[in-house]
Design a protein around this motif. Structure first.
Motif, mmCIF file in Angstrom:
data_model
loop_
_atom_site.group_PDB
_atom_site.id
_atom_site.type_symbol
_atom_site.label_atom_id
_atom_site.label_comp_id
_atom_site.label_asym_id
_atom_site.label_seq_id
_atom_site.Cartn_x
_atom_site.Cartn_y
_atom_site.Cartn_z
ATOM 1 N N PRO A 113 17.921 80.590 72.406
ATOM 2 C CA PRO A 113 19.306 80.289 72.804
ATOM 3 C C PRO A 113 19.847 81.251 73.864
ATOM 4 C CG PRO A 113 19.126 80.277 70.418
ATOM 5 C CD PRO A 113 17.841 80.791 70.950
ATOM 6 N N ALA A 114 19.439 82.518 73.805
ATOM 7 C CA ALA A 114 19.904 83.484 74.803
ATOM 8 C C ALA A 114 19.327 83.161 76.179
ATOM 9 C CB ALA A 114 19.528 84.900 74.385
ATOM 10 N N LYS A 115 18.068 82.749 76.235
ATOM 11 C CA LYS A 115 17.474 82.344 77.510
ATOM 12 C C LYS A 115 18.197 81.135 78.081
ATOM 13 C CE LYS A 115 12.649 83.495 77.997
ATOM 14 N NZ LYS A 115 11.292 82.951 77.904
ATOM 15 N N ALA A 116 18.498 80.172 77.226
ATOM 16 C CA ALA A 116 19.198 78.971 77.687
ATOM 17 C C ALA A 116 20.610 79.307 78.148
ATOM 18 C CB ALA A 116 19.242 77.922 76.579
ATOM 19 N N THR A 117 21.208 80.347 77.582
ATOM 20 C CA THR A 117 22.563 80.735 77.962
ATOM 21 C C THR A 117 22.591 81.564 79.232
ATOM 22 O OG1 THR A 117 23.167 80.770 75.624
ATOM 23 C CG2 THR A 117 24.661 81.863 77.143
ATOM 24 N N PHE A 118 21.731 82.554 79.338
ATOM 25 C CA PHE A 118 21.862 83.547 80.398
ATOM 26 C C PHE A 118 20.822 83.455 81.508
ATOM 27 C CE2 PHE A 118 23.747 85.541 76.584
ATOM 28 C CZ PHE A 118 25.045 85.622 77.040
ATOM 29 N N VAL A 119 19.651 82.902 81.258
ATOM 30 C CA VAL A 119 18.590 82.895 82.258
ATOM 31 C C VAL A 119 18.571 81.594 83.058
ATOM 32 C CG1 VAL A 119 16.086 83.052 82.585
ATOM 33 C CG2 VAL A 119 17.206 84.484 80.900
ATOM 34 N N ARG A 120 18.874 80.501 82.409
ATOM 35 C CA ARG A 120 18.819 79.183 83.041
ATOM 36 C C ARG A 120 19.871 79.076 84.142
ATOM 37 N NH1 ARG A 120 21.614 74.608 81.562
ATOM 38 N NH2 ARG A 120 22.469 75.744 79.816
ATOM 39 N N CYS A 121 19.510 78.466 85.258
ATOM 40 C CA CYS A 121 20.479 78.313 86.345
ATOM 41 C C CYS A 121 21.546 77.294 85.945
ATOM 42 C CB CYS A 121 19.790 77.903 87.642
ATOM 43 S SG CYS A 121 19.108 76.257 87.669
ATOM 44 N N LEU A 122 22.688 77.383 86.563
ATOM 45 C CA LEU A 122 23.836 76.558 86.201
ATOM 46 C C LEU A 122 23.552 75.092 86.493
ATOM 47 C CD1 LEU A 122 26.636 77.053 85.050
ATOM 48 C CD2 LEU A 122 27.517 77.062 87.361
ATOM 49 N N GLY A 123 23.569 74.269 85.470
ATOM 50 C CA GLY A 123 23.328 72.844 85.611
ATOM 51 C C GLY A 123 21.877 72.440 85.503
ATOM 52 N N CYS A 124 20.964 73.396 85.437
ATOM 53 C CA CYS A 124 19.536 73.080 85.357
ATOM 54 C C CYS A 124 19.159 72.680 83.938
ATOM 55 C CB CYS A 124 18.702 74.275 85.772
ATOM 56 S SG CYS A 124 18.852 74.678 87.510
ATOM 57 N N ILE A 125 18.121 71.906 83.848
ATOM 58 C CA ILE A 125 17.636 71.481 82.531
ATOM 59 C C ILE A 125 16.774 72.576 81.922
ATOM 60 C CG2 ILE A 125 16.207 69.805 81.334
ATOM 61 C CD1 ILE A 125 17.122 67.774 83.426
ATOM 62 N N GLY A 126 15.880 73.135 82.712
ATOM 63 C CA GLY A 126 15.026 74.231 82.248
ATOM 64 C C GLY A 126 15.544 75.542 82.786
ATOM 65 N N GLU A 127 14.750 76.581 82.617
ATOM 66 C CA GLU A 127 15.134 77.874 83.154
ATOM 67 C C GLU A 127 15.076 77.826 84.667
ATOM 68 O OE1 GLU A 127 12.322 80.305 81.211
ATOM 69 O OE2 GLU A 127 13.162 79.886 79.266
ATOM 70 N N GLY A 128 15.836 78.699 85.309
ATOM 71 C CA GLY A 128 15.985 78.661 86.763
ATOM 72 C C GLY A 128 14.678 78.678 87.529
ATOM 73 N N PHE A 129 13.846 79.639 87.284
ATOM 74 C CA PHE A 129 12.543 79.714 87.912
ATOM 75 C C PHE A 129 11.524 79.781 86.799
ATOM 76 C CE2 PHE A 129 15.292 81.449 91.178
ATOM 77 C CZ PHE A 129 14.887 80.707 92.273
ATOM 78 N N GLU A 130 10.886 78.666 86.516
ATOM 79 C CA GLU A 130 9.908 78.651 85.455
ATOM 80 C C GLU A 130 8.541 78.982 86.033
ATOM 81 O OE1 GLU A 130 10.013 74.856 83.611
ATOM 82 O OE2 GLU A 130 11.891 75.235 82.610
#
Length: 106
Positions: free
Chosen positions: A86-103
């Protein structure tokens, strides 16, 4: 009228080209997402506060369940599922992206 038709066609084609744009970077290790503005707004106003609450609740549940998960040997799995994901989905994922910003794709 003949001059107006190519201008309208060029403008309508130019407006639709970003929809066909490839969102993949040239590097096979990373994928880059390009979310629309409404997805960013919804993510900012709805998803991020809910994910932050899920992170805090998950951290509390992890602390409460820690003695039991330590006996079973699943501390790492419980911590990842209740706090890290949940922390990765909150803070690492780019705004509006489905996955993390740079996977990273290995």
């Amino acid at each position: 009228m003949n001059l107006l038709r190519p201008i309208v066609l060029a403008l309508s084609l130019g407006a639709s080209l970003p929809a066909f744009a490839n969102t993949e970077s040239g590097d096979p290790r990373y994928t880059i997402q390009n979310p629309p503005a409404y997805a960013m707004i919804g993510d900012l106003l709805i998803a991020r506060p809910l994910l932050l609450a899920a992170t805090v609740i998950g951290a509390g549940a992890f602390v409460v369940s820690l003695p039991f998960t330590a006996l079973g040997g699943g501390v790492g799995d419980a911590g990842k599922a209740l706090v890290v994901d949940p922390a990765k989905a909150t803070f690492v994922r780019c705004l509006g992206c489905i996955g993390e910003g740079f996977e990273r794709q290995d």
